[in-house]
Design a protein around this motif. Structure first.
Motif, short mmCIF file in Angstrom:
data_model
loop_
_atom_site.label_atom_id
_atom_site.label_comp_id
_atom_site.label_asym_id
_atom_site.label_seq_id
_atom_site.Cartn_x
_atom_site.Cartn_y
_atom_site.Cartn_z
N GLU A 47 0.81 -1.22 0.00
CA GLU A 47 0.00 0.00 0.00
C GLU A 47 0.84 1.27 0.00
O GLU A 47 0.33 2.34 -0.27
N HIS A 48 2.11 1.18 0.34
CA HIS A 48 3.02 2.33 0.33
C HIS A 48 4.45 1.83 0.25
O HIS A 48 4.70 0.63 0.29
N ASP A 51 5.79 -0.64 2.90
CA ASP A 51 4.98 -1.85 3.07
C ASP A 51 5.51 -2.97 2.18
O ASP A 51 5.75 -2.78 1.00
N PRO A 120 -8.37 -3.73 -0.53
CA PRO A 120 -8.65 -2.59 0.34
C PRO A 120 -9.98 -1.94 -0.03
O PRO A 120 -10.35 -1.88 -1.20
#
Length: 140
Positions: A47-48, A51, A120
């Motif tokens: 997600e980033h 991560d 998500p």
């Protein structure tokens, strides 16, 4: 790298050839607070940048527990997780879409193929109405 056909399984090299980045996993609070072992994990698309995409669970999490990810899932450095459980080191090389399980009766990890990794939940409000779009921009 040769692309496999549907009747040929991927080699371990193909399953671990994904570009690596990130250094954090999201782990259930029960792993640290209750000192329970990791029994289920999967890798989603990160997600980033920090991560890895790995999500780790004890198997004792309830639906209510899982719904509140901000409180019940903790970012933990990959290196620390491997110190707590060295059996994870080799498995954490696998690509997104990989799922592993370790039942209390078994000695090692088993690959899971029938688990659907949750996506998500992202809410997006799309409009082609210029006035409504302008109102939304002004309101944010």
């Amino acid at each position: 790298m040769k692309t496999p056909t549907p009747d040929q399984p991927l080699t371990q090299e193909q399953e671990t050839a994904q570009t690596k980045n990130g250094f954090l996993v999201l782990a259930s609070r029960l792993l640290l607070e209750e000192k329970l072992p990791i029994r289920f994990m999967y890798k989603t698309v990160p997600e980033h940048l920090n991560d890895t995409g790995w999500r780790m669970y004890t198997g004792y999490e309830t639906e209510e527990f899982l719904e509140n990810e901000l409180i019940n899932m903790m970012p933990i450095p990959l290196e620390r997780i491997c110190q707590l459980d060295p059996s994870l080191t080799e498995l954490l090389e696998y690509n997104a879409g990989t799922v592993w399980e370790r039942t209390p009766e078994s000695e090692g990890w088993e690959r899971v193929y029938d688990f659907r990794i949750p996506a998500p939940n992202v809410e997006v409000d799309i409009t082609n109405d210029v006035d409504r779009f302008s109102e939304q921009r002004e309101g944010s």
